[in-house]
Design an enzyme around this catalytic site. Structure first.
Site, PDB file in Angstrom:
ATOM      1  N   VAL A 123      -7.044 -27.933  23.661  1.00  0.00           N
ATOM      2  CA  VAL A 123      -8.151 -28.669  23.051  1.00  0.00           C
ATOM      3  C   VAL A 123      -9.034 -29.168  24.185  1.00  0.00           C
ATOM      4  O   VAL A 123      -8.551 -29.782  25.139  1.00  0.00           O
ATOM      5  CB  VAL A 123      -7.652 -29.855  22.200  1.00  0.00           C
ATOM      6  CG1 VAL A 123      -8.842 -30.605  21.599  1.00  0.00           C
ATOM      7  CG2 VAL A 123      -6.717 -29.364  21.107  1.00  0.00           C
ATOM      8  N   PHE A 141       0.476 -23.372  21.284  1.00  0.00           N
ATOM      9  CA  PHE A 141      -0.187 -22.076  21.377  1.00  0.00           C
ATOM     10  C   PHE A 141      -1.582 -22.127  21.999  1.00  0.00           C
ATOM     11  O   PHE A 141      -2.165 -21.086  22.269  1.00  0.00           O
ATOM     12  CB  PHE A 141      -0.302 -21.429  19.989  1.00  0.00           C
ATOM     13  CG  PHE A 141       1.020 -21.036  19.401  1.00  0.00           C
ATOM     14  CD1 PHE A 141       1.872 -20.182  20.073  1.00  0.00           C
ATOM     15  CD2 PHE A 141       1.408 -21.523  18.169  1.00  0.00           C
ATOM     16  CE1 PHE A 141       3.091 -19.809  19.525  1.00  0.00           C
ATOM     17  CE2 PHE A 141       2.618 -21.159  17.610  1.00  0.00           C
ATOM     18  CZ  PHE A 141       3.468 -20.296  18.289  1.00  0.00           C
ATOM     19  N   LYS A 168     -10.778 -26.642  19.661  1.00  0.00           N
ATOM     20  CA  LYS A 168      -9.409 -26.118  19.663  1.00  0.00           C
ATOM     21  C   LYS A 168      -9.449 -24.606  19.825  1.00  0.00           C
ATOM     22  O   LYS A 168     -10.053 -23.915  19.008  1.00  0.00           O
ATOM     23  CB  LYS A 168      -8.691 -26.485  18.368  1.00  0.00           C
ATOM     24  CG  LYS A 168      -7.261 -25.948  18.289  1.00  0.00           C
ATOM     25  CD  LYS A 168      -6.620 -26.296  16.956  1.00  0.00           C
ATOM     26  CE  LYS A 168      -5.219 -25.715  16.854  1.00  0.00           C
ATOM     27  NZ  LYS A 168      -4.589 -26.008  15.531  1.00  0.00           N
ATOM     28  N   GLY A 199      -6.274 -31.883  25.617  1.00  0.00           N
ATOM     29  CA  GLY A 199      -4.987 -31.746  24.949  1.00  0.00           C
ATOM     30  C   GLY A 199      -4.475 -30.327  25.039  1.00  0.00           C
ATOM     31  O   GLY A 199      -5.228 -29.384  25.288  1.00  0.00           O
ATOM     32  N   ARG A 200      -3.166 -30.181  24.845  1.00  0.00           N
ATOM     33  CA  ARG A 200      -2.552 -28.861  24.915  1.00  0.00           C
ATOM     34  C   ARG A 200      -1.400 -28.816  23.929  1.00  0.00           C
ATOM     35  O   ARG A 200      -0.580 -29.738  23.866  1.00  0.00           O
ATOM     36  CB  ARG A 200      -2.068 -28.572  26.332  1.00  0.00           C
ATOM     37  CG  ARG A 200      -1.441 -27.199  26.530  1.00  0.00           C
ATOM     38  CD  ARG A 200      -1.143 -26.944  27.993  1.00  0.00           C
ATOM     39  NE  ARG A 200      -2.386 -26.727  28.748  1.00  0.00           N
ATOM     40  CZ  ARG A 200      -2.917 -25.535  28.950  1.00  0.00           C
ATOM     41  NH1 ARG A 200      -2.347 -24.457  28.441  1.00  0.00           N
ATOM     42  NH2 ARG A 200      -4.033 -25.424  29.656  1.00  0.00           N
ATOM     43  N   ASP A 258       2.799 -29.382   7.847  1.00  0.00           N
ATOM     44  CA  ASP A 258       3.303 -29.930   9.114  1.00  0.00           C
ATOM     45  C   ASP A 258       2.780 -31.351   9.312  1.00  0.00           C
ATOM     46  O   ASP A 258       2.284 -31.703  10.377  1.00  0.00           O
ATOM     47  CB  ASP A 258       2.913 -29.032  10.294  1.00  0.00           C
ATOM     48  CG  ASP A 258       3.734 -29.323  11.546  1.00  0.00           C
ATOM     49  OD1 ASP A 258       4.812 -29.948  11.428  1.00  0.00           O
ATOM     50  OD2 ASP A 258       3.306 -28.930  12.647  1.00  0.00           O
TER      51      ASP A 258
END
Length: 282
Positions: free
Chosen positions: A27, A24, A42, A20-21, A139
């Site tokens: 992962v 900032f 992460k 994952g990306r 968030d």
């Protein structure tokens, strides 16, 4: 990755492929060198954050906030280890191989009420536990809700979390336009109930396939959030029960003093009857 934190990390974990990306960081899958157990790693490099002191401060406080929250509810992605130096922050987390709620909703559309209530109960339990520890997520959105297993939803990514445990008010425009609470958009001081508003937007999306407040741009979306004109269009809500709509009204209440807390969400009859009691969740 580089620096002392990476060296310490690699003594305990074998770092694998990227899975994952984010805005900032990245992962990656990683494995315990001692047991072979799989985790998610992460990594947030600090170089890209130094242009904005707030972004850097949030990244540096993320390990503490996430550690506090992950011990408060099993519906929070657990933090297993943290490594930090001047270059980066590395967090070793639960590997949630089932993907995120955003992807699930994009593939399936609206969910049946029992399933939506069960997932909403898990989210509320994660928030209630975090709030008891003085941590506001700030968030909450489907992209930050991950499936550890088929029906096991967990709240992750505490990169925007705020601390209110010592009674200090929170400020700052933090969050994502569709999900952010009106008091945040208005620039006022706010409480952890901003998370309940965001969770209400998530529940609305799970039941209808759309969000309650939106616009063509972020500015227009913020204007819609500030108006807070909650509607239940018949095409999307004709089959949704009065109990679900009642809970949505209480979560998406513009007045934070009248808005439900996460604990109150867990006690609402629609959650108890369809999603399970708080005790059964957490």
């Amino acid at each position: 990755m580089s620096g002392a934190a990476e060296e310490a990390l690699r003594r305990e974990y074998v770092v694998g492929e990227e899975i994952g990306r984010g805005r900032f960081g990245t992962v990656r899958r990683c494995y315990s060198a001692a047991t072979g157990a799989a985790f998610a790693l992460k990594t947030t490099p600090k170089a890209a954050l130094r242009a904005d002191p707030l972004d850097l401060a949030l990244a540096e406080q993320e390990p503490k906030a996430h550690l506090l929250a992950s011990g408060a509810s099993r519906s929070v992605v657990a933090l297993h280890a943290a490594f930090e130096d001047a270059d980066a922050v590395h967090l070793v987390l639960d590997l949630c191989a089932g993907g995120d709620l955003f992807s699930a909703l994009a593939a399936r559309g609206p969910l049946p009420e029992p399933e939506a209530a069960r997932l909403a109960a898990q989210l509320a339990d994660a928030l209630a536990g975090s709030h008891r520890r003085g941590v506001a997520h700030r968030d909450v959105k489907p992209d930050n809700l991950f499936f550890f297993a088929d029906d096991d939803l967990r709240l992750g990514d505490f990169g925007s979390a705020g601390w209110f445990g010592d009674g200090r008010p929170m400020t700052g425009l933090v969050g994502t336009p569709y999900y952010v609470a009106p008091e945040v958009v208005a620039g006022r001081e706010y409480t952890e109930k901003v998370d309940v508003w965001s969770a209400g937007v998530v529940l609305y999306l799970m039941l209808s396939g759309t969000v309650p407040f939106y616009g063509a741009t972020a500015a227009e979306t913020f204007e819609a959030v500030l108006r807070g004109n909650l509607r239940f269009p018949p095409r999307a809500f004709s089959a949704v029960s009065p109990g679900a709509k009642d809970l949505l009204r209480r979560m998406l209440c513009r007045d934070p003093s009248r808005r439900f807390s996460a604990d109150q969400v867990l006690r609402h009859p629609w959650i108890v009857s369809r999603g399970g009691s708080a005790a059964a969740v957490g």
